[in-house]
Design an enzyme around this catalytic site. Structure first.
Site, mmCIF file in Angstrom:
data_model
loop_
_atom_site.group_PDB
_atom_site.id
_atom_site.type_symbol
_atom_site.label_atom_id
_atom_site.label_comp_id
_atom_site.label_asym_id
_atom_site.label_seq_id
_atom_site.Cartn_x
_atom_site.Cartn_y
_atom_site.Cartn_z
ATOM 1 N N GLY A 101 47.312 36.345 50.823
ATOM 2 C CA GLY A 101 45.856 38.220 50.810
ATOM 3 C C GLY A 101 45.071 38.016 49.853
ATOM 4 O O GLY A 101 44.634 38.198 49.739
ATOM 5 N N ARG A 129 46.831 39.370 59.252
ATOM 6 C CA ARG A 129 46.031 41.043 58.283
ATOM 7 C C ARG A 129 45.270 41.336 58.696
ATOM 8 O O ARG A 129 44.028 40.942 58.476
ATOM 9 C CB ARG A 129 46.749 39.849 57.198
ATOM 10 C CG ARG A 129 47.371 39.396 56.548
ATOM 11 C CD ARG A 129 48.690 38.531 55.356
ATOM 12 N NE ARG A 129 48.510 40.394 54.862
ATOM 13 C CZ ARG A 129 48.955 39.724 53.423
ATOM 14 N NH1 ARG A 129 49.294 38.880 53.501
ATOM 15 N NH2 ARG A 129 48.986 40.924 51.965
ATOM 16 N N SER A 174 45.758 50.195 47.928
ATOM 17 C CA SER A 174 45.995 48.396 47.842
ATOM 18 C C SER A 174 45.075 48.194 46.330
ATOM 19 O O SER A 174 43.681 48.176 46.219
ATOM 20 C CB SER A 174 45.273 48.052 48.317
ATOM 21 O OG SER A 174 44.735 46.886 48.485
ATOM 22 N N GLN A 176 44.632 44.606 45.627
ATOM 23 C CA GLN A 176 43.386 43.418 46.364
ATOM 24 C C GLN A 176 42.133 43.782 46.782
ATOM 25 O O GLN A 176 41.703 43.143 46.417
ATOM 26 C CB GLN A 176 44.106 42.586 47.665
ATOM 27 C CG GLN A 176 45.685 42.141 47.391
ATOM 28 C CD GLN A 176 46.327 41.414 48.461
ATOM 29 O OE1 GLN A 176 46.013 41.360 49.694
ATOM 30 N NE2 GLN A 176 47.817 41.094 48.351
ATOM 31 N N ASP A 321 56.400 44.932 46.763
ATOM 32 C CA ASP A 321 56.498 43.592 46.803
ATOM 33 C C ASP A 321 57.925 43.625 46.631
ATOM 34 O O ASP A 321 58.857 42.867 47.155
ATOM 35 C CB ASP A 321 56.055 42.196 46.514
ATOM 36 C CG ASP A 321 54.808 42.122 46.496
ATOM 37 O OD1 ASP A 321 54.666 42.806 47.660
ATOM 38 O OD2 ASP A 321 54.035 41.421 45.450
HETATM 39 C C1 S3P Z 1 48.616 42.352 45.398
HETATM 40 C C2 S3P Z 1 49.131 43.405 45.217
HETATM 41 C C3 S3P Z 1 50.185 43.648 46.906
HETATM 42 C C4 S3P Z 1 50.454 43.191 47.333
HETATM 43 C C5 S3P Z 1 50.321 41.194 46.665
HETATM 44 C C6 S3P Z 1 49.803 40.993 45.628
HETATM 45 C C7 S3P Z 1 47.948 41.455 43.810
HETATM 46 O O1 S3P Z 1 48.921 43.710 47.614
HETATM 47 O O2 S3P Z 1 51.208 43.033 47.896
HETATM 48 O O3 S3P Z 1 51.771 40.595 46.906
HETATM 49 O O4 S3P Z 1 47.912 40.695 43.593
HETATM 50 O O5 S3P Z 1 46.994 42.049 44.482
HETATM 51 P P1 S3P Z 1 48.430 45.362 48.682
HETATM 52 O O6 S3P Z 1 46.869 45.070 48.316
HETATM 53 O O7 S3P Z 1 48.710 45.553 49.068
HETATM 54 O O8 S3P Z 1 48.271 46.379 46.907
#
Ligand code: S3P
Length: 438
Positions: A101, A129, A174, A176, A321
């Site tokens: 993701g 997703r 989030s 990400q 996580d």
């Molecule tokens: C991540 C952010 C988290 C986490 C994922 C890694 C990242 O997700 O669950 O494994 O590296 O930005 P979110 O986008 O829900 O914060």
């Protein structure tokens, strides 16, 4: 692959972790946008890293694995050549983010800055997703994006370029999503403001700042202006999300002592330490240093008597996580543990609420699902049986730790899901439990 495990008599040893996955991904992607070359050492391992490298190579980034410098770290080093502030090339194939993701959402932010058409996709899990969370803000910034199922899911077709800054109030916390918008924001005209509902990991903000980006942070608001990035050598700290499995193992086992070396201790990621300490765990952090703007240190964990706790609200993004492995810790605690406000877990690599409850219930734990979490009655007796990983790396490793704490034989189906983020996990488990791998 099926992994068979039995209860460990004693847990003792020192563990070096793979490089932090979130920091590795950002170091490679942001340096690919920079004006120079950078060495990234102690890079993460696993299929997710290959997904990031292949996507970036697909748009012309020069990434080479090089000899690692002689440091206390043992992982790989990469040399990334920056694309002189923006000259990426049109991919000749569909970019494949696999199961990752972070790769998908961060690379989409970069593709949105490029004046060519590209398609980015992923595996079955990634294609289920939600991607509307990045499509909406990137479209508002001026990118042309179409996606599957009414423009909500991967694969995405992206034509970028000529972006303008927006003022965006994020509906979910989030890292990400905010990173995707910040990456696009570095090449948009005008300023981009992001308002977060809660704090989530801030590695992108820290790295952008260290690379000279024009970024300001005021509590939950981030403002980024058009920026040229300077390359930055990064030594990635050990992955605290990988360390979490060993912390819980040592806390729950009656004869355990584990030392974890040079683990990343960014406050937006240390929720696992906070929660285990709230539960009464015997944890000691020492040897603090800083690597590329990120704090890190050594963590020692010993056998502990845990108590049930409530995990909710602002704490959730800090342990997002780690909830599957914390749920296992709750099975060994005295009293009830309640996890709420964690509905985001339903849209991770698997539905992690359902997958965790399924595996731990099969092993005899007394817990139930709620819409946004679970309720776990402590001190249940775990007895080995066969369990599934749902092809999710964090569920595979949670079941692995459960397998060496439970009586009898635990058989983990699709156990090789760990290869996504932690290929050496089973080997390290066999060493720390003193049992040769089968
Ligand atoms: C991540 C952010 C988290 C986490 C994922 C890694 C990242 O997700 O669950 O494994 O590296 O930005 P979110 O986008 O829900 O914060």
């Amino acid at each position: 692959m099926i992994k068979s495990l039995t209860k460990a008599k004693k847990i003792n040893g020192i563990i070096s972790l793979p490089g932090d996955k979130s920091i590795s991904h950002r170091a490679m992607l942001l340096n690919s946008m920079s004006n120079g070359s950078a060495l990234i050492s102690n890079f993460c391992h696993g299929d997710d890293r290959n997904a990031m490298i292949n996507c970036l190579r697909g748009i012309g980034v020069n990434i080479e694995k090089v000899e690692s410098p002689d440091t206390e770290y043992s992982n790989d080093t990469f040399l990334v050549k920056g694309n002189e502030n923006g000259n990426f090339s049109t991919p000749s194939y569909v970019l494949d983010a696999g199961n990752s993701g972070t790769t998908f959402r961060l690379v989409s932010g970069l593709l949105a800055t490029q004046n060519f058409e590209s398609i980015i996709s992923g595996d079955d899990s990634l294609r289920s997703r939600p991607m509307d969370r990045i499509i909406l803000p990137l479209t508002e910034m001026g990118a042309k994006i179409t996606g599957a199922n009414d423009n909500s899911f991967a694969p995405l077709k992206i034509r970028g370029g000529d972006l303008y800054g927006i003022n965006y109030k994020m509906p979910v916390a989030s890292a990400q999503v905010k990173s995707c918008i910040m990456i696009a924001g570095t090449k948009a005209s005008g300023s981009t403001t992001i308002i977060q509902p809660k704090f989530s990991r801030d590695h992108t903000e820290r790295m952008l700042k260290a690379m000279g980006a024009d970024i300001t942070i005021d509590n939950l608001t981030i403002e980024i202006k058009p920026s040229n990035l300077s390359s930055l050598d990064v030594t990635v700290p050990g992955d605290i999300s990988g360390a979490a499995f060993w912390m819980v193992l040592a806390s729950c086992h009656t004869d355990a002592c584990i030392t974890l070396k040079r683990v990343g201790l960014n406050p937006s990621r240390t929720g696992i330490i906070e929660v285990l300490k709230m539960m009464g765990a015997n944890i000691h952090v020492s040897n603090f240093i800083e690597e590329a703007g990120e704090p890190c240190g050594d963590i020692k964990v010993q056998s502990s008597e845990l108590n049930g706790v409530t995990i909710e609200g602002d704490l959730i993004p800090k342990v997002i996580d780690e909830i599957p492995i914390l749920s296992l810790a709750a099975c060994f605690a005295k009293g009830e543990t309640i996890i709420k406000d964690a509905q985001e877990l339903r849209v991770k690599e698997s539905d992690r609420i359902a997958a965790t409850v399924n595996g731990l219930s099969r092993l005899g734990a007394n817990l139930k699902e709620t819409t946004d979490g679970m309720v776990i009655a402590g001190q249940s007796k775990l007895i080995g049986t066969d369990v599934d990983t749902f092809n999710d790396h964090r569920i595979a490793m949670t079941m692995g730790i459960a397998g060496v704490l439970a009586d009898g034989i635990t058989e983990i189906h699709k156990a090789d899901a760990n290869n996504i983020s932690y290929p050496s996990f089973w080997k390290q488990l066999s060493i720390i439990t003193g049992k040769p791998e089968d």
